[in-house]
Design an enzyme around this catalytic site. Structure first.
Site, PDB file in Angstrom:
ATOM      1  CG  PHE A 156       3.042   2.752   4.462  1.00  0.00           C
ATOM      2  CD1 PHE A 156       4.203   2.126   4.903  1.00  0.00           C
ATOM      3  CD2 PHE A 156       1.874   2.563   5.201  1.00  0.00           C
ATOM      4  CE1 PHE A 156       4.198   1.342   6.056  1.00  0.00           C
ATOM      5  CE2 PHE A 156       1.863   1.787   6.347  1.00  0.00           C
ATOM      6  CZ  PHE A 156       3.028   1.176   6.768  1.00  0.00           C
ATOM      7  CE  LYS A 180      -3.800   8.213  -2.856  1.00  0.00           C
ATOM      8  NZ  LYS A 180      -2.639   8.558  -2.012  1.00  0.00           N
ATOM      9  CD  GLU A 183      -1.282   9.978   1.806  1.00  0.00           C
ATOM     10  OE1 GLU A 183      -1.300   8.986   1.046  1.00  0.00           O
ATOM     11  OE2 GLU A 183      -2.229  10.271   2.566  1.00  0.00           O
ATOM     12  NE  ARG A 184       1.016   6.644   5.622  1.00  0.00           N
ATOM     13  CZ  ARG A 184       0.456   5.871   6.542  1.00  0.00           C
ATOM     14  NH1 ARG A 184       0.864   5.961   7.799  1.00  0.00           N
ATOM     15  NH2 ARG A 184      -0.485   5.020   6.223  1.00  0.00           N
ATOM     16  CB  SER A 233      -6.058   0.629   6.562  1.00  0.00           C
ATOM     17  OG  SER A 233      -6.705   1.818   6.173  1.00  0.00           O
ATOM     18  CB  CYS A 288      -1.157  -7.263   3.860  1.00  0.00           C
ATOM     19  SG  CYS A 288      -0.531  -8.021   2.369  1.00  0.00           S
ATOM     20  CD  GLU A 387      -3.526  -4.556   9.248  1.00  0.00           C
ATOM     21  OE1 GLU A 387      -4.164  -3.539   8.957  1.00  0.00           O
ATOM     22  OE2 GLU A 387      -3.014  -5.302   8.386  1.00  0.00           O
TER      23      GLU A 387
HETATM   24  P1  NAD Z   1      -4.179   3.424   4.184  1.00  0.00           P
HETATM   25  O1  NAD Z   1      -5.546   2.863   4.137  1.00  0.00           O
HETATM   26  O2  NAD Z   1      -3.868   4.444   5.210  1.00  0.00           O
HETATM   27  O3  NAD Z   1      -3.829   4.102   2.770  1.00  0.00           O
HETATM   28  C1  NAD Z   1      -4.015   3.423   1.566  1.00  0.00           C
HETATM   29  C2  NAD Z   1      -4.374   4.423   0.486  1.00  0.00           C
HETATM   30  O4  NAD Z   1      -5.636   5.021   0.804  1.00  0.00           O
HETATM   31  C3  NAD Z   1      -3.372   5.568   0.391  1.00  0.00           C
HETATM   32  O5  NAD Z   1      -3.105   5.838  -0.951  1.00  0.00           O
HETATM   33  C4  NAD Z   1      -4.059   6.714   1.105  1.00  0.00           C
HETATM   34  O6  NAD Z   1      -3.722   7.977   0.578  1.00  0.00           O
HETATM   35  C5  NAD Z   1      -5.528   6.430   0.889  1.00  0.00           C
HETATM   36  N1  NAD Z   1      -6.346   6.884   2.019  1.00  0.00           N
HETATM   37  C6  NAD Z   1      -6.008   6.866   3.334  1.00  0.00           C
HETATM   38  N2  NAD Z   1      -7.029   7.347   4.084  1.00  0.00           N
HETATM   39  C7  NAD Z   1      -8.019   7.675   3.228  1.00  0.00           C
HETATM   40  C8  NAD Z   1      -9.321   8.201   3.406  1.00  0.00           C
HETATM   41  N3  NAD Z   1      -9.796   8.514   4.604  1.00  0.00           N
HETATM   42  N4  NAD Z   1     -10.081   8.408   2.312  1.00  0.00           N
HETATM   43  C9  NAD Z   1      -9.612   8.110   1.075  1.00  0.00           C
HETATM   44  N5  NAD Z   1      -8.378   7.597   0.857  1.00  0.00           N
HETATM   45  C10 NAD Z   1      -7.589   7.376   1.915  1.00  0.00           C
HETATM   46  O7  NAD Z   1      -3.184   2.175   4.253  1.00  0.00           O
HETATM   47  P2  NAD Z   1      -1.618   2.206   4.543  1.00  0.00           P
HETATM   48  O8  NAD Z   1      -1.414   2.507   5.989  1.00  0.00           O
HETATM   49  O9  NAD Z   1      -0.925   3.014   3.530  1.00  0.00           O
HETATM   50  O10 NAD Z   1      -1.241   0.677   4.251  1.00  0.00           O
HETATM   51  C11 NAD Z   1      -1.279  -0.323   5.221  1.00  0.00           C
HETATM   52  C12 NAD Z   1      -2.560  -1.119   5.150  1.00  0.00           C
HETATM   53  O11 NAD Z   1      -2.667  -1.730   3.871  1.00  0.00           O
HETATM   54  C13 NAD Z   1      -2.586  -2.258   6.155  1.00  0.00           C
HETATM   55  O12 NAD Z   1      -3.872  -2.331   6.706  1.00  0.00           O
HETATM   56  C14 NAD Z   1      -2.285  -3.489   5.315  1.00  0.00           C
HETATM   57  O13 NAD Z   1      -2.779  -4.700   5.827  1.00  0.00           O
HETATM   58  C15 NAD Z   1      -2.948  -3.117   4.031  1.00  0.00           C
HETATM   59  N6  NAD Z   1      -2.392  -3.889   2.915  1.00  0.00           N
HETATM   60  C16 NAD Z   1      -3.133  -4.932   2.465  1.00  0.00           C
HETATM   61  C17 NAD Z   1      -2.644  -5.726   1.453  1.00  0.00           C
HETATM   62  C18 NAD Z   1      -3.443  -6.889   0.972  1.00  0.00           C
HETATM   63  O14 NAD Z   1      -3.033  -7.517   0.028  1.00  0.00           O
HETATM   64  N7  NAD Z   1      -4.588  -7.194   1.563  1.00  0.00           N
HETATM   65  C19 NAD Z   1      -1.381  -5.454   0.899  1.00  0.00           C
HETATM   66  C20 NAD Z   1      -0.653  -4.371   1.389  1.00  0.00           C
HETATM   67  C21 NAD Z   1      -1.181  -3.592   2.410  1.00  0.00           C
END
Ligand code: NAD
Length: 488
Positions: A156, A180, A183-184, A233, A288, A387
């Site tokens: 998101f 994909k 969704e947020r 994450s 991140c 985090e």
């Molecule tokens: P998230 O893991 O909740 O969601 C990321 C994606 O995974 C979304 O599209 C979501 O629909 C999907 N997802 C969520 N839970 C799932 C599950 N149980 N099974 C399958 N798919 C699932 O992450 P977020 O909260 O949207 O984003 C923030 C996180 O992303 C933070 O931890 C941040 O550090 C990380 N991030 C990392 C970088 C990097 O370059 N390392 C860059 C941006 C964000």
């Protein structure tokens, strides 16, 4: 004519060049994090929707892979033009659905445009290698080919930048793509595909399927998906990495972070504080590459006092207000998680020197949390390790640089780290020994640009080839070697 109420709008998926309704009827609300107002509803699509998109992408791949590379690049040039024309509109959409400040959203859109700029260099980037005379009268050549259908799953916090890390380069290299989005924050993704279509992308080359874990699992399991790019994450990144690899796919999974900033006694305190305030509290700490732990070396009282003072002066509010730096976190549930961490910090004995819950109580609407600072945090404490992804900053005290570097080494994450100092020897030692993949020297957010790899280490990244730069090209292509004998 009856006016359509915004909350009745359900976003559509984009499959095979058409906007289509998801087969599933389940939807989720997408609120504006600053006001709580419903913007749209997002469909929680099913594996059947994924299959439809993958089939369209697979069919499109048959012709797209043979479309001359300069012709593919020309679509990217046109796309670049359209994104630039729509820069402000795109930035406003990011503010609406993500909540971050307009200036940051504008910068994010710029970063996305730069990814398209990089991808438009595909004719050069995709060049192979040759060597004549590897043996008598024998030459060797390497050509690059696309993989097929690539799946992209995004978080998101960067609705523009992260998708554009993926699909422009993948597509420029001759692959087709199923995205994909989070969704947020799903709204901007539809705008991105709309403009890509206007730029001349043939049907089926870029598809969008909105939803949650079912869509993700659909992509990870689909036999016709060749590679997965994931950003999100840590637990999900690890899951995606393992599951995609188990299904024989190439995978890059960018994950969570805990970025340490070391403030040395000789640092320019005013500049270090300004950088840390912006890094820790910009985008409400939801980057991140955000600074989430400061290592104060020596007697840092002057630094800590100034940091507190500047945190007190921070403007909090809606990202559309130009003065504002600290904006809301994405959801109320996410703020609840941050509040839980504040309680854990107190329980484990850190001293709460600035309590952002004060401002939270003052705001009438939106998911706001004021700048929060814990001092005298130790590396063993939960708030030093996890985090939090919110405006909650931990200050750790260290006697010297070695101890500061040890804190970084102990962290499971290794996305970024920064040092504030004027001393060349200290800088070199930090560069050589800091256990993280993207370092800043007097720089608050050392995020790399599109032509370099975004190179997190340890649990901040699962895979081999990072996004962007030559790594990105290698990830989205496979090499074919030709060995030729001419004295035949
Ligand atoms: P998230 O893991 O909740 O969601 C990321 C994606 O995974 C979304 O599209 C979501 O629909 C999907 N997802 C969520 N839970 C799932 C599950 N149980 N099974 C399958 N798919 C699932 O992450 P977020 O909260 O949207 O984003 C923030 C996180 O992303 C933070 O931890 C941040 O550090 C990380 N991030 C990392 C970088 C990097 O370059 N390392 C860059 C941006 C964000």
């Amino acid at each position: 004519m009856t006016e359509i109420k915004k909350e009745t709008i359900v976003l559509k998926n984009y499959i095979n060049g058409e906007w289509v309704e998801a087969r599933s009827t389940e939807t989720a609300v997408v609120p504006n994090p600053a006001t709580g107002e419903t913007l749209v509803r997002v469909p929680i699509s099913s594996k059947e929707d994924v299959d439809q998109a993958v089939r369209a992408a697979d069919e499109a791949f048959k012709t797209w892979k043979n479309t001359p590379v300069p012709k593919r690049a020309r679509i990217l040039y046109k796309y670049h033009y359209l994104l630039t024309e729509n820069h402000e509109k795109l930035a406003r959409l990011v503010v609406e659905e993500n909540g971050k400040a307009y200036k940051e959203a504008y910068g994010e859109v710029q970063r996305g445009i730069e990814c398209v700029e990089f991808a438009a260099g595909a004719p050069t980037l995709m060049m192979g290698e040759t060597l004549s005379n590897i043996a008598e009268e024998i030459d060797s050549e390497m050509f690059r080919y696309p993989l097929g259908v690539v799946g992209g799953i995004t978080p998101f916090n960067f609705p523009m930048m992260v998708p554009t890390w993926m699909f422009p380069l993948a597509i420029a290299c001759g692959n087709t793509f199923v995205l994909k989005p989070s969704e947020r924050t799903p709204i901007l993704a539809n705008e991105l595909v709309e403009l890509f279509t206007q730029a001349g992308a043939p049907k089926g080359v870029l598809n969008i399927v909105h939803g949650g874990h079912d869509v993700v699992n659909g992509l990870l399991e689909h036999k016709d998906i060749k590679a997965i790019s994931f950003v999100g994450s840590q637990p999900v990144a690890k899951y995606v990495y393992k599951r995609a690899a188990a299904n024989g796919k190439r995978v890059q999974a960018l994950s969570g972070a805990k970025n340490h900033h070391i403030v040395m006694p000789d640092a320019n305190i005013e500049k270090a504080v300004a950088n840390i305030i912006s890094s820790a509290y910009g985008s409400a700490g939801q980057r991140c590459m955000a600074c989430s732990a400061v290592v104060v070396v020596g007697n840092g009282d002057e630094f800590v006092n100034l940091l507190k003072q500047k945190a007190d002066e921070l403007m909090i509010g809606n990202g559309l207000d130009e003065e504002v730096l600290l904006t809301p976190v994405i959801r109320d549930s996410h703020r609840e998680k941050a509040l839980h961490y504040i309680k854990i910090g107190l329980k484990e004995g850190a001293s709460l020197v600035r309590d952002g819950r004060k401002e939270m109580a003052e705001m009438e609407e939106g998911n706001f949390l004021g700048p929060t600072i814990f001092d005298h945090v130790t590396p063993e404490m939960t708030i030093a390790k996890d985090e939090i992804f919110a405006p909650v900053l931990s200050l750790l005290r260290a006697k010297d640089l070695d101890e500061g570097l040890e804190y970084i080494r102990k962290s499971r994450y290794g996305n970024g780290a920064t040092i504030y100092t004027k001393d060349a020897k200290t800088i070199r030692k930090f560069r050589e020994e800091a256990d993280a993949g993207m370092l800043g020297i007097n720089v608050g957010v050392p995020a790399t640009m599109a032509f370099f790899p975004f190179s997190g280490w340890k649990d901040s990244f699962y895979g081999d080839l990072h996004v962007n730069g030559k790594d990105g090209v290698n990830f989205y292509t496979q090499k074919k070697m030709i060995t030729s004998r001419y004295d035949y």
